[in-house]
Design an enzyme around this catalytic site. Sequence first.
Site, PDB file in Angstrom:
ATOM      1  N   TYR A   1     -44.891 -65.355  -8.907  1.00  0.00           N
ATOM      2  CA  TYR A   1     -46.237 -65.364  -9.489  1.00  0.00           C
ATOM      3  C   TYR A   1     -46.273 -64.632 -10.827  1.00  0.00           C
ATOM      4  O   TYR A   1     -46.846 -65.123 -11.810  1.00  0.00           O
ATOM      5  CB  TYR A   1     -47.198 -64.714  -8.493  1.00  0.00           C
ATOM      6  CG  TYR A   1     -48.637 -64.653  -8.915  1.00  0.00           C
ATOM      7  CD1 TYR A   1     -49.443 -65.782  -8.892  1.00  0.00           C
ATOM      8  CD2 TYR A   1     -49.208 -63.443  -9.315  1.00  0.00           C
ATOM      9  CE1 TYR A   1     -50.782 -65.715  -9.258  1.00  0.00           C
ATOM     10  CE2 TYR A   1     -50.536 -63.361  -9.678  1.00  0.00           C
ATOM     11  CZ  TYR A   1     -51.327 -64.502  -9.646  1.00  0.00           C
ATOM     12  OH  TYR A   1     -52.649 -64.433 -10.019  1.00  0.00           O
TER      13      TYR A   1
ATOM     14  N   LYS B   1     -47.196 -66.345 -14.419  1.00  0.00           N
ATOM     15  CA  LYS B   1     -48.358 -65.910 -15.191  1.00  0.00           C
ATOM     16  C   LYS B   1     -47.964 -65.335 -16.552  1.00  0.00           C
ATOM     17  O   LYS B   1     -48.713 -65.466 -17.529  1.00  0.00           O
ATOM     18  CB  LYS B   1     -49.158 -64.891 -14.381  1.00  0.00           C
ATOM     19  CG  LYS B   1     -49.863 -65.490 -13.176  1.00  0.00           C
ATOM     20  CD  LYS B   1     -50.775 -66.649 -13.544  1.00  0.00           C
ATOM     21  CE  LYS B   1     -51.697 -67.052 -12.399  1.00  0.00           C
ATOM     22  NZ  LYS B   1     -52.566 -68.193 -12.757  1.00  0.00           N
TER      23      LYS B   1
END
Length: 292
Positions: A149, A153
Amino acid sequence: MELSGKVVIVTGAGRGLGRAYAEALARNGAKVVVNDVDESAEELAASIGGRAVIAPVGSAETADLLVAAAVEEFGRLDVLVTNAGILRDRVLWKMTDDDFDAVINVHLRGTFTCARAAAVRMREQGTGGSLVLISSPAGQRGNFGQTNYSAAKAGIAAMARTWALELARSDIAVNAVVPVAATEMTRTIPAFAPLIEESERTGAPLPEWVRRDEGLGTVEDVADLIVYLASDAAKGVTGQAIGIGGDRLALWSHPAEKQVLFADGGWNAAAIAERFSEFEAETYGVPMPVAP
C-alpha cells in the site's frame, strides 16, 4: 461551488471516502459515473442521478469502459477521481506475491490505466480537465505492515508530478490528495484504529485535538477538497500533494535535498562513515497520535 456541466468519474465510490466524493460532486451539480465492484455502485448512482459501472479497476478494459460510460451517458469527461483501493496488510517476511500484486494492481495500475484513458479523452476534447489521484500518508511516510500500500501510494504521488508536467499544455491539472478520515480502511492503521473505535463505541465525535492536531475526521470533512479540485476555481493548481482531514488542510512538500556535504575529488566509504553523523536523519512512519 458550481460544477454544473462537469462530468466526473469516481472509482471505488460505493462506500467510504469514494461515496462521500461522489455525493459531494453531485450535490454541487456534477454528473457522476460511479464505479465499484458490487451493487453499491448502482444504489449510489440511482440516488444521485449518475451512471454506475460495476467492474474492478486495474485493467485497460475497465478504464476504457469507465470513460465510454461517461461519454455515452453525459457526452464528455472533465474530471477523474482515482479512489479505488484494497488492503492486504502483512509485514515484509509474511507478505505473499499475491498480497503485493493485488494491492499494486488496484491502486497503482488502476490509477495508471484510468488516468491514461481519461487523458486521451480530455486531450481529444481540447477543453482541459482535472485528474485527482488519491494517495495516503502511508505513501508519504511509510507505515508498518503496508509495503504494498505504501509503495503504491508513493507511486501515485510521483505519477501526479509527472503527469502534471506532461499534461500542462493540454490544460489538464493533476494533483494527489492525501486524505485522512475514519473509514474501514483507516481502521486497520494502528495509529488511528483506537480513536475510531472509541468514537464508534460512544457515538461521540472525534475529539477536537484529534481533528486539529492529527487531522482525522469524517469522510465528509475530506469531500469538499475534491469538489474544489474539480472546479474552475482550481485552475492553475497542479502537480501538488494536498492533505486534508478533520480541521486540517495541508500542502505536502516534494522530496528534495535536505542537507549536502562536499568532498574534493569525491567520496570513499571511510569519508562517508566519518561525516555521515553531520546529517540530521529524517523521521519515518505514520506517527502515533499523542493526546494533549
